[in-house]
Scaffold this active site. Structure first.
Site, short mmCIF file in Angstrom:
data_model
loop_
_atom_site.label_atom_id
_atom_site.label_comp_id
_atom_site.label_asym_id
_atom_site.label_seq_id
_atom_site.Cartn_x
_atom_site.Cartn_y
_atom_site.Cartn_z
N GLU A 1 0.90 -1.18 0.22
CA GLU A 1 0.07 -0.10 0.09
C GLU A 1 1.05 1.33 0.09
O GLU A 1 1.26 1.78 0.95
CB GLU A 1 -0.94 -0.02 1.25
CG GLU A 1 -1.70 -1.17 1.52
CD GLU A 1 -2.92 -0.78 2.28
OE1 GLU A 1 -4.06 -1.04 1.59
OE2 GLU A 1 -3.07 -0.19 3.39
N SER B 1 -6.54 3.63 -3.11
CA SER B 1 -7.79 4.20 -3.80
C SER B 1 -7.94 3.16 -5.04
O SER B 1 -8.19 3.62 -6.37
CB SER B 1 -7.29 5.40 -4.84
OG SER B 1 -6.93 6.46 -3.62
P1 PGA Z 1 -8.27 3.54 0.05
O1 PGA Z 1 -7.51 2.80 1.37
O2 PGA Z 1 -8.80 2.32 -0.58
O3 PGA Z 1 -9.36 4.46 0.75
O4 PGA Z 1 -7.23 4.39 -0.45
C1 PGA Z 1 -6.87 1.67 1.39
C2 PGA Z 1 -6.39 1.27 2.70
O5 PGA Z 1 -6.06 2.15 3.39
O6 PGA Z 1 -6.14 -0.12 3.07
#
Ligand code: PGA
Length: 260
Positions: free
Chosen positions: A167, A213
């Site tokens: 991530e 995202s």
């Molecule tokens: P997001 O978060 O899909 O809102 O970017 C992903 C996460 O924090 O695991």
């Protein structure tokens, strides 16, 4: 054929009744689509109620954090045994929001990963670089350090039971997804690290999720990359419609790969 693994991280959203209603709608939306491993990670207060709602379902339950001790005088903390008690199978560990806001470091995350494995909870271990680290082109070093330190002392057998999530911090909640090429570049690097340390069999067995995202319209391209096994979804997992669409699109992308 690759079976996608899609996990929803609800973060600090949803009351108990909202959580139950969300999971009921997700359940109804995916009941006939079993070609995907699906996990929902509600906040602690909703785990028990969501667990009951999932009793007759193939959707699995995960928590967003836990303490590394099984019990003790740790005010405000939740133990692995408590998570097992409400039938959690997974636990998200090392999320960047915990690293950033709660100062969790790799040494602490390592203790949590070891405890999770000990109690047969599957850690969804998050790693990923910040924007500054990407811009200064340190991202491989940063991810390698997180990988090495948070898995320190684990055997190959332990590691074969975990799920990794790449991530990039700059892509979380920003709407700025890593391109499928950027994701694949890091995922194949992480796969190589797994291979070097634990061998090919384990490296090919550990799912590597992408997070940051993820939406219905970008999951397909991400899933078509050979080393992207699924996604850890934040914002888009809070609405049943978008979460189920991500699941459907991920499964379709995997099927299309086989036929192309
Ligand atoms: P997001 O978060 O899909 O809102 O970017 C992903 C996460 O924090 O695991």
């Amino acid at each position: 054929m690759k079976k996608p693994f899609i996990a929803g991280n609800w973060k600090m959203f949803k009351t108990v009744s909202e959580a139950v209603s969300l999971v009921q709608t997700i359940k109804a939306g995916v009941s006939h689509k079993t070609d995907c491993d699906i996990v929902v990670c509600p906040p602690f207060t909703a785990l028990s109620a969501v667990s009951k709602t999932l009793e007759d379902s193939s959707i699995d339950l995960g928590a967003q954090n836990m303490h590394f001790e099984s019990e003790g005088a740790f005010t405000g903390e939740v133990s692995p045994l408590m998570l097992k008690d409400v039938r959690c199978r997974y636990v998200v560990l090392g999320h960047s929001e915990r690293r950033q806001h709660f100062k969790e470091d790799d040494a602490l995350i390592n203790k949590k990963v070891k405890t999770a494995v000990k109690y047969s909870l599957v850690p969804i271990l998050c790693i990923g670089e910040t924007l500054a680290e990407r811009e200064s082109r340190q991202f491989f070093e940063v991810v390698k350090k997180q990988f090495d330190e948070s898995l320190q002392g684990l055997t190959g057998e332990d590691v074969s039971k975990i799920v990794l999530a790449y991530e990039p911090v700059w892509a979380i909640g920003t709407g700025q997804t890593a391109t499928p090429e950027q994701a694949e570049q890091m995922h194949s690097y992480v796969r190589r690290l797994l291979n070097e340390k634990y061998g090919n069999e384990i490296a090919s067995r550990v799912p590597i999720l992408y997070g940051g995202s993820v939406k219905p319209d970008n999951i397909g391209q991400l899933m078509r990359k050979p080393n992207v096994d699924g996604a850890l979804v934040g914002g888009a997992s809070l609405k049943a419609e978008t979460f189920t669409q991500i699941i459907v699109n991920a499964a379709e992308a995997c099927k299309a790969e086989v036929h192309s």
